[in-house]
Design a protein around this motif. Structure first.
Motif, PDB file in Angstrom:
ATOM      1  N   LEU A 217      -9.111  66.082  77.967  1.00 52.68           N
ATOM      2  CA  LEU A 217      -9.276  66.687  79.229  1.00 52.68           C
ATOM      3  C   LEU A 217      -8.257  66.358  80.361  1.00 52.68           C
ATOM      4  N   ASP A 218      -7.731  65.491  80.179  1.00 58.27           N
ATOM      5  CA  ASP A 218      -6.725  65.249  81.031  1.00 58.27           C
ATOM      6  C   ASP A 218      -5.377  65.829  80.779  1.00 58.27           C
ATOM      7  N   GLN A 219      -4.867  66.237  79.529  1.00 60.40           N
ATOM      8  CA  GLN A 219      -4.013  67.260  78.999  1.00 60.40           C
ATOM      9  C   GLN A 219      -4.259  68.500  79.665  1.00 60.40           C
ATOM     10  N   LYS A 220      -5.621  68.953  79.608  1.00 58.62           N
ATOM     11  CA  LYS A 220      -5.731  70.168  79.833  1.00 58.62           C
ATOM     12  C   LYS A 220      -5.685  70.555  81.428  1.00 58.62           C
ATOM     13  N   ARG A 221      -6.138  69.557  82.191  1.00 65.63           N
ATOM     14  CA  ARG A 221      -6.010  69.628  83.539  1.00 65.63           C
ATOM     15  C   ARG A 221      -4.542  69.411  83.922  1.00 65.63           C
TER      16      ARG A 221
ATOM     17  N   MET B 133     -10.470  74.138  85.565  1.00 68.18           N
ATOM     18  CA  MET B 133     -10.395  72.705  85.432  1.00 68.18           C
ATOM     19  C   MET B 133     -10.085  71.918  86.617  1.00 68.18           C
ATOM     20  N   ASP B 134     -10.117  72.617  87.697  1.00 67.96           N
ATOM     21  CA  ASP B 134      -9.891  71.965  88.965  1.00 67.96           C
ATOM     22  C   ASP B 134     -10.877  71.136  89.401  1.00 67.96           C
ATOM     23  N   LYS B 135     -12.247  71.251  88.929  1.00 63.94           N
ATOM     24  CA  LYS B 135     -13.370  70.336  89.206  1.00 63.94           C
ATOM     25  C   LYS B 135     -14.081  70.398  87.968  1.00 63.94           C
ATOM     26  N   VAL B 136     -14.213  69.145  87.022  1.00 66.08           N
ATOM     27  CA  VAL B 136     -14.775  68.985  85.959  1.00 66.08           C
ATOM     28  C   VAL B 136     -16.672  68.711  86.117  1.00 66.08           C
ATOM     29  N   GLU B 137     -17.404  69.482  85.451  1.00 61.62           N
ATOM     30  CA  GLU B 137     -18.734  69.135  85.587  1.00 61.62           C
ATOM     31  C   GLU B 137     -19.276  68.258  84.379  1.00 61.62           C
TER      32      GLU B 137
END
Length: 314
Positions: A10-14, A21-25
């Motif tokens: 997830l960090d890599q995608k952001r 991915m600006d705000k993860v739910e």
């Protein structure tokens, strides 16, 4: 390990600027100790409420149902202060993958899901999630298989009913311990502390039952009968982590209560001291310290650097 891997991806995608991915739910199922700790720590790990939203789903009427009153209040206050949405009296009906969502298309894809919910009143709603974590446990549905589907007597929540000896009701040679059993009308908290105290009692009672059976004597008919031990729970207190530098601790039957940064440091020291060997204790303390430094470094890196003020000396 799996959660750490997913957070890394997830960090890599952001970092790559993946779409949406600006705000993860994040959605967490279960409002017990694990659910509340995960909610607060994940929110902090993912950058706070500006870059992450966390929803906590709990089918009970209140989160931290079996926690001490102090820890429940502190935990609930922290959830509110962090802006975490808490939905109580709500159950999960079904979970489905989203195949055509904006966040799941293109080069920067990330699989999402939708969770269908229902309240006790029967009202249904749905919520989507980039990351779904389940901490509420599950009951198997395969009839006739597994402990929870056996003929052992159970209460309304599926817990095996036992007595003070931790022996299953209406049984002579079956014992149960941990969060799958209920030894009294008001269940003990579903924590490792309870199970670890129950374990030696169950071990002794199983041993005593076997010895008495071998001797061929009834427990009340001979002085040589090995007595079974009743379980008496000793509340040693409980600790919860509520963030990298936040925790809450109660002990000595409520005589000792502490929360905040001081509780966080004390909690780390207690865990290190309770390791089986001194070497493991030192390793746990060092890993905890290094993890704390990495988290602080990551948080500082996310902040915008303010321009330095140049001072001209005369």
């Amino acid at each position: 390990v799996e959660l750490r891997r997913r957070l890394s991806v997830l960090d890599q995608k952001r970092a790559q600027g993946a779409k949406g991915m600006d705000k993860v739910e994040v959605v967490i199922i279960g409002g017990g100790y694990g659910g509340v700790e995960l909610a607060l720590n994940l929110l902090e790990r993912l950058g706070g409420r500006e870059t992450c939203s966390v929803t906590l789903i709990h089918r009970g009427s209140q989160v931290l149902q079996y926690a001490t009153e102090y820890n429940r209040k502190i935990g609930t206050d922290r959830l509110g202060a962090a802006g975490i949405e808490v939905r109580t009296d709500t159950s999960v009906v079904e979970i489905n993958a989203i195949d055509d969502d904006e966040k799941s298309t293109g080069g920067g894809s990330w699989p999402r899901c939708t969770i269908k919910l229902a309240t006790k009143e029967g009202e249904e709603s749905s919520i989507s999630a980039d990351l779904l974590l389940w901490t509420a446990g599950a009951t198997p549905t395969n009839d006739g298989k597994g402990v929870l589907n056996s003929v052992l007597p159970r209460d309304g929540n599926g817990r095996i009913i036992t007595g003070d000896l931790l022996r299953v009701k209406n049984s002579e040679n079956a014992f149960s311990l941990g969060d799958c059993s209920r030894a009294r009308k008001v269940p003990y908290a579903a924590t490792a502390q309870v199970a670890m105290q129950q374990a030696p009692v169950v071990a002794w009672n199983v041993h005593a039952t076997l010895i008495n059976k071998i001797r061929g004597e009834k427990k009340s008919a001979s002085k040589d009968t090995v007595k079974l031990l009743p379980f008496n729970y000793l509340d040693l207190g409980e600790m919860m982590t509520l963030g990298n530098d936040d925790a809450t601790i109660t002990g000595l039957g409520g005589l000792f209560e502490l929360s905040g940064a001081g509780a966080s440091i004390l909690r780390r020291l207690v865990y290190a001291a309770r390791m089986p060997t001194p070497r493991q204790g030192v390793t746990a303390a060092l890993e905890s310290t290094s993890r704390r430094l990495r988290t602080s470094s990551r948080a500082q890196g996310n902040r915008k650097k303010s321009p330095r003020k140049v001072i001209q000396w005369k």
